[in-house]
Design a protein around this motif. Structure first.
Motif, PDB file in Angstrom:
ATOM      1  N   PHE A  15     -13.543  20.452  48.398  1.00 47.56           N
ATOM      2  CA  PHE A  15     -13.326  21.577  47.493  1.00 47.56           C
ATOM      3  C   PHE A  15     -12.656  22.775  48.131  1.00 47.56           C
ATOM      4  CE2 PHE A  15     -16.560  19.151  45.293  1.00 47.56           C
ATOM      5  CZ  PHE A  15     -16.130  19.212  43.989  1.00 47.56           C
ATOM      6  N   ALA A  16     -12.694  22.872  49.454  1.00 45.52           N
ATOM      7  CA  ALA A  16     -12.164  24.072  50.097  1.00 45.52           C
ATOM      8  C   ALA A  16     -10.842  23.861  50.786  1.00 45.52           C
ATOM      9  CB  ALA A  16     -13.178  24.601  51.122  1.00 45.52           C
ATOM     10  N   VAL A  17     -10.473  22.626  51.042  1.00 42.51           N
ATOM     11  CA  VAL A  17      -9.287  22.364  51.837  1.00 42.51           C
ATOM     12  C   VAL A  17      -8.189  21.765  50.981  1.00 42.51           C
ATOM     13  CG1 VAL A  17      -8.380  21.170  53.841  1.00 42.51           C
ATOM     14  CG2 VAL A  17     -10.753  21.936  53.836  1.00 42.51           C
ATOM     15  N   PRO A  18      -7.058  22.438  50.800  1.00 44.42           N
ATOM     16  CA  PRO A  18      -5.942  21.864  50.045  1.00 44.42           C
ATOM     17  C   PRO A  18      -5.222  20.822  50.894  1.00 44.42           C
ATOM     18  CG  PRO A  18      -5.374  24.048  50.847  1.00 44.42           C
ATOM     19  CD  PRO A  18      -6.785  23.801  51.266  1.00 44.42           C
ATOM     20  N   LEU A  19      -5.337  19.569  50.521  1.00 47.92           N
ATOM     21  CA  LEU A  19      -4.691  18.517  51.286  1.00 47.92           C
ATOM     22  C   LEU A  19      -3.191  18.649  51.186  1.00 47.92           C
ATOM     23  CD1 LEU A  19      -6.958  15.500  50.282  1.00 47.92           C
ATOM     24  CD2 LEU A  19      -7.146  16.965  52.289  1.00 47.92           C
ATOM     25  N   GLU A  20      -2.489  18.195  52.248  1.00 51.76           N
ATOM     26  CA  GLU A  20      -1.059  18.434  52.337  1.00 51.76           C
ATOM     27  C   GLU A  20      -0.285  17.783  51.206  1.00 51.76           C
ATOM     28  OE1 GLU A  20       0.751  18.077  56.227  1.00 51.76           O
ATOM     29  OE2 GLU A  20      -1.219  18.194  57.128  1.00 51.76           O
ATOM     30  N   ILE A 227       5.320  30.365  53.364  1.00 52.03           N
ATOM     31  CA  ILE A 227       4.225  31.307  53.545  1.00 52.03           C
ATOM     32  C   ILE A 227       3.347  31.190  52.307  1.00 52.03           C
ATOM     33  CG2 ILE A 227       3.567  33.725  53.834  1.00 52.03           C
ATOM     34  CD1 ILE A 227       6.264  34.181  55.209  1.00 52.03           C
ATOM     35  N   HIS A 228       2.105  30.733  52.492  1.00 49.74           N
ATOM     36  CA  HIS A 228       1.229  30.373  51.375  1.00 49.74           C
ATOM     37  C   HIS A 228       0.053  31.339  51.290  1.00 49.74           C
ATOM     38  CE1 HIS A 228       3.381  26.476  51.238  1.00 49.74           C
ATOM     39  NE2 HIS A 228       3.366  26.584  52.565  1.00 49.74           N
ATOM     40  N   THR A 229      -0.067  32.035  50.170  1.00 46.89           N
ATOM     41  CA  THR A 229      -1.111  33.047  50.041  1.00 46.89           C
ATOM     42  C   THR A 229      -2.014  32.861  48.818  1.00 46.89           C
ATOM     43  OG1 THR A 229       0.509  34.474  48.926  1.00 46.89           O
ATOM     44  CG2 THR A 229       0.174  34.826  51.299  1.00 46.89           C
ATOM     45  N   ASP A 230      -1.648  31.961  47.898  1.00 48.68           N
ATOM     46  CA  ASP A 230      -2.447  31.765  46.678  1.00 48.68           C
ATOM     47  C   ASP A 230      -2.493  30.286  46.334  1.00 48.68           C
ATOM     48  OD1 ASP A 230      -4.004  32.626  44.468  1.00 48.68           O
ATOM     49  OD2 ASP A 230      -2.251  32.544  43.163  1.00 48.68           O
ATOM     50  N   GLY A 231      -2.965  29.490  47.295  1.00 44.85           N
ATOM     51  CA  GLY A 231      -2.899  28.038  47.146  1.00 44.85           C
ATOM     52  C   GLY A 231      -4.192  27.372  46.738  1.00 44.85           C
ATOM     53  N   SER A 232      -5.134  28.120  46.165  1.00 40.33           N
ATOM     54  CA  SER A 232      -6.378  27.490  45.715  1.00 40.33           C
ATOM     55  C   SER A 232      -6.090  26.539  44.562  1.00 40.33           C
ATOM     56  CB  SER A 232      -7.380  28.558  45.271  1.00 40.33           C
ATOM     57  OG  SER A 232      -6.947  29.174  44.074  1.00 40.33           O
ATOM     58  N   THR A 233      -7.102  25.814  44.132  1.00 33.40           N
ATOM     59  CA  THR A 233      -6.890  24.823  43.071  1.00 33.40           C
ATOM     60  C   THR A 233      -6.450  25.442  41.758  1.00 33.40           C
ATOM     61  OG1 THR A 233      -9.260  24.915  42.577  1.00 33.40           O
ATOM     62  CG2 THR A 233      -8.506  23.164  44.059  1.00 33.40           C
ATOM     63  N   ILE A 234      -6.678  26.739  41.585  1.00 34.65           N
ATOM     64  CA  ILE A 234      -6.214  27.423  40.372  1.00 34.65           C
ATOM     65  C   ILE A 234      -5.175  28.486  40.720  1.00 34.65           C
ATOM     66  CG2 ILE A 234      -8.330  27.002  39.075  1.00 34.65           C
ATOM     67  CD1 ILE A 234      -9.176  29.869  39.750  1.00 34.65           C
ATOM     68  N   GLY A 235      -4.656  28.446  41.929  1.00 39.34           N
ATOM     69  CA  GLY A 235      -3.711  29.454  42.370  1.00 39.34           C
ATOM     70  C   GLY A 235      -2.316  29.237  41.834  1.00 39.34           C
ATOM     71  N   LEU A 236      -1.487  30.262  41.970  1.00 37.81           N
ATOM     72  CA  LEU A 236      -0.111  30.208  41.494  1.00 37.81           C
ATOM     73  C   LEU A 236       0.814  29.536  42.491  1.00 37.81           C
ATOM     74  CD1 LEU A 236       0.088  33.861  40.116  1.00 37.81           C
ATOM     75  CD2 LEU A 236      -0.122  31.759  38.768  1.00 37.81           C
ATOM     76  N   GLY A 237       0.399  29.457  43.770  1.00 35.03           N
ATOM     77  CA  GLY A 237       1.226  28.860  44.806  1.00 35.03           C
ATOM     78  C   GLY A 237       0.968  27.379  44.971  1.00 35.03           C
ATOM     79  N   GLY A 252      -4.854  30.831  53.292  1.00 36.88           N
ATOM     80  CA  GLY A 252      -3.852  30.479  52.292  1.00 36.88           C
ATOM     81  C   GLY A 252      -4.313  30.491  50.857  1.00 36.88           C
ATOM     82  N   ASN A 253      -5.587  30.807  50.605  1.00 40.30           N
ATOM     83  CA  ASN A 253      -6.095  30.775  49.235  1.00 40.30           C
ATOM     84  C   ASN A 253      -6.337  32.147  48.633  1.00 40.30           C
ATOM     85  OD1 ASN A 253      -6.092  27.995  49.294  1.00 40.30           O
ATOM     86  ND2 ASN A 253      -8.229  27.840  49.941  1.00 40.30           N
ATOM     87  N   SER A 254      -6.930  33.050  49.397  1.00 40.63           N
ATOM     88  CA  SER A 254      -7.204  34.401  48.916  1.00 40.63           C
ATOM     89  C   SER A 254      -6.980  35.384  50.048  1.00 40.63           C
ATOM     90  CB  SER A 254      -8.639  34.513  48.387  1.00 40.63           C
ATOM     91  OG  SER A 254      -9.574  34.228  49.419  1.00 40.63           O
ATOM     92  N   GLN A 255      -6.615  36.609  49.684  1.00 39.65           N
ATOM     93  CA  GLN A 255      -6.195  37.589  50.682  1.00 39.65           C
ATOM     94  C   GLN A 255      -7.124  38.815  50.674  1.00 39.65           C
ATOM     95  OE1 GLN A 255      -3.751  36.537  52.706  1.00 39.65           O
ATOM     96  NE2 GLN A 255      -3.828  34.692  51.423  1.00 39.65           N
ATOM     97  N   PRO A 256      -7.354  39.406  51.843  1.00 32.07           N
ATOM     98  CA  PRO A 256      -8.220  40.582  51.928  1.00 32.07           C
ATOM     99  C   PRO A 256      -7.716  41.711  51.022  1.00 32.07           C
ATOM    100  CG  PRO A 256      -7.705  39.755  54.124  1.00 32.07           C
ATOM    101  CD  PRO A 256      -6.833  39.001  53.163  1.00 32.07           C
ATOM    102  N   GLY A 257      -8.639  42.303  50.281  1.00 34.68           N
ATOM    103  CA  GLY A 257      -8.279  43.389  49.383  1.00 34.68           C
ATOM    104  C   GLY A 257      -7.811  42.929  48.022  1.00 34.68           C
ATOM    105  N   CYS A 258      -7.709  41.628  47.801  1.00 32.37           N
ATOM    106  CA  CYS A 258      -7.232  41.084  46.521  1.00 32.37           C
ATOM    107  C   CYS A 258      -8.396  40.557  45.681  1.00 32.37           C
ATOM    108  CB  CYS A 258      -6.235  39.954  46.750  1.00 32.37           C
ATOM    109  SG  CYS A 258      -4.599  40.501  47.294  1.00 32.37           S
ATOM    110  N   LEU A 259      -8.377  40.881  44.411  1.00 30.18           N
ATOM    111  CA  LEU A 259      -9.386  40.384  43.476  1.00 30.18           C
ATOM    112  C   LEU A 259      -8.784  39.448  42.439  1.00 30.18           C
ATOM    113  CD1 LEU A 259     -11.408  43.682  42.863  1.00 30.18           C
ATOM    114  CD2 LEU A 259     -11.948  41.809  44.437  1.00 30.18           C
ATOM    115  N   THR A 260      -7.445  39.322  42.435  1.00 30.05           N
ATOM    116  CA  THR A 260      -6.782  38.487  41.429  1.00 30.05           C
ATOM    117  C   THR A 260      -5.813  37.517  42.089  1.00 30.05           C
ATOM    118  OG1 THR A 260      -4.927  40.020  41.129  1.00 30.05           O
ATOM    119  CG2 THR A 260      -6.899  40.379  39.765  1.00 30.05           C
ATOM    120  N   SER A 261      -5.490  36.463  41.360  1.00 23.43           N
ATOM    121  CA  SER A 261      -4.515  35.496  41.830  1.00 23.43           C
ATOM    122  C   SER A 261      -3.153  36.151  42.003  1.00 23.43           C
ATOM    123  CB  SER A 261      -4.424  34.324  40.839  1.00 23.43           C
ATOM    124  OG  SER A 261      -3.542  33.329  41.292  1.00 23.43           O
TER     125      SER A 261
END
Length: 327
Positions: A15-20, A227-237, A252-261
């Motif tokens: 659930f936490a690791v986006p496979l390549e 450069i991947h910054t929003d790669g979660s399973t519901i992310g835009l990247g 690569g999934n969520s960034q410090p200071g960010c509350l939104t995708s």
């Protein structure tokens, strides 16, 4: 206890690791922001408007807008098959050429264009060419996705023309795209036979791109970086490796200071802009995506982004950043 530990690790990995090479499952209806940050409901199963796509193939509506240190605020329009538009402009073939391509529902004035343009021009005397492909980008999301290859090929053909008119070498060209624009510059690099010095994908778009053969890939330039910054399973990247070197800031999934995708997604071009001016954003090589997610990478180092046309590197990289500029 050992069995329980193994089970927990398996669940964490799943659930936490986006496979390549994973096939991520998006819902049919998702929220995707435009260039101003407004969210739009997108039906990923909607049929693209092939009339828009075919019109782009017949007669490219791309705009190529030049900025240099002689015209930092007002652009000059360069036109394919119009040599005078280039020779009478401020374009200098002796300087590097940086191309910037925006994403969906955006144009020349929306980010990342002004942020990256200003960062580059403050750093060096370069030709900045902003690609405005709004005629396709302002369509429905599935239509824009279908139009990306044609827009990219048109950009590649323009750069070929630019080379033939001015002699500007491909090994001084850096193509940069954000979100859908990342796949645009990938197709442009492909049209150039992979001869562009660098191709950079800033959080390349994920929806409708996992199994899309027209997505950005490592052969699109001499050196291709993601450069991947929003790669979660519901992310835009897209969340998976696309280039020679792929950076996953803060996992690569969520960034410090960010509350939104949206904030996570935009952080890709913000980090890249910071890397042009500063040198502290350095990734550590990882053996796999599990190490990326667990922050246990111990390999060699490679700077994220920057403007080095001779940059080389390969593999997966993680770095940790702060929540505000310069990160």
């Amino acid at each position: 206890m050992k069995t329980l530990l193994c089970l927990c690790l398996a669940v964490y990995t799943a659930f936490a690791v986006p496979l390549e090479n994973e096939k991520r499952q998006y819902s049919r209806f998702i929220q995707i922001p435009d260039g101003d940050g407004l969210l739009h409901t997108v039906d990923l199963e909607e049929q693209p408007d092939m009339g828009v796509v075919e019109a782009e193939l017949r007669n490219s509506n791309n705009q190529y807008l030049l900025y240099t240190r002689r015209n930092t605020l007002l652009s000059q329009t360069l036109r394919i098959n119009n040599a005078n538009s280039i020779t009478s402009s401020n374009f200098n073939a002796q300087n590097p050429t940086v191309v910037i391509a925006h994403g969906w529902l955006s144009n020349q004035n929306t980010n990342p264009n002004p942020i990256l343009r200003n960062a580059f021009l403050r750093k060096a005397d370069v030709n900045i060419i902003v690609l405005d492909w709004r005629r396709v980008a302002m369509s429905t999301y599935p239509t824009a996705v279908a139009g990306v290859p044609g827009v990219g090929r048109g950009l590649g053909q323009f750069l070929n023309f630019l080379n033939s008119v001015t002699g500007a070498p491909f090994n001084t060209m850096h193509l940069i795209g954000f979100s859908l624009g990342a796949h645009v510059v990938g197709n442009a690099g492909r049209e150039l036979g992979g001869r562009a010095a660098r191709v950079t994908g800033l959080d390349p778009a994920g929806p409708l791109w996992q199994l899309n053969s027209n997505r950005l890939r490592r052969t699109d330039g001499v050196y291709v970086e993601g450069i991947h910054t929003d790669g979660s399973t519901i992310g835009l990247g897209i969340g998976s490796a696309v280039g020679d070197a792929d950076f996953f800031p803060n996992g690569g999934n969520s960034q410090p200071g960010c509350l939104t995708s949206l904030c996570n997604h935009n952080r890709a071009y913000e980090l890249f802009a910071a890397s042009i001016t500063h040198t502290h954003l350095v990734g550590t090589q990882c053996s796999n995506m599990l190490q990326v997610s667990a922050n246990t990478c111990r390999g060699s180092t490679l700077p994220l982004g920057n403007d080095n046309l001779n940059k080389q590197g390969s593999g997966l990289y993680r770095l940790n950043t702060r929540r505000s500029y310069p990160y």
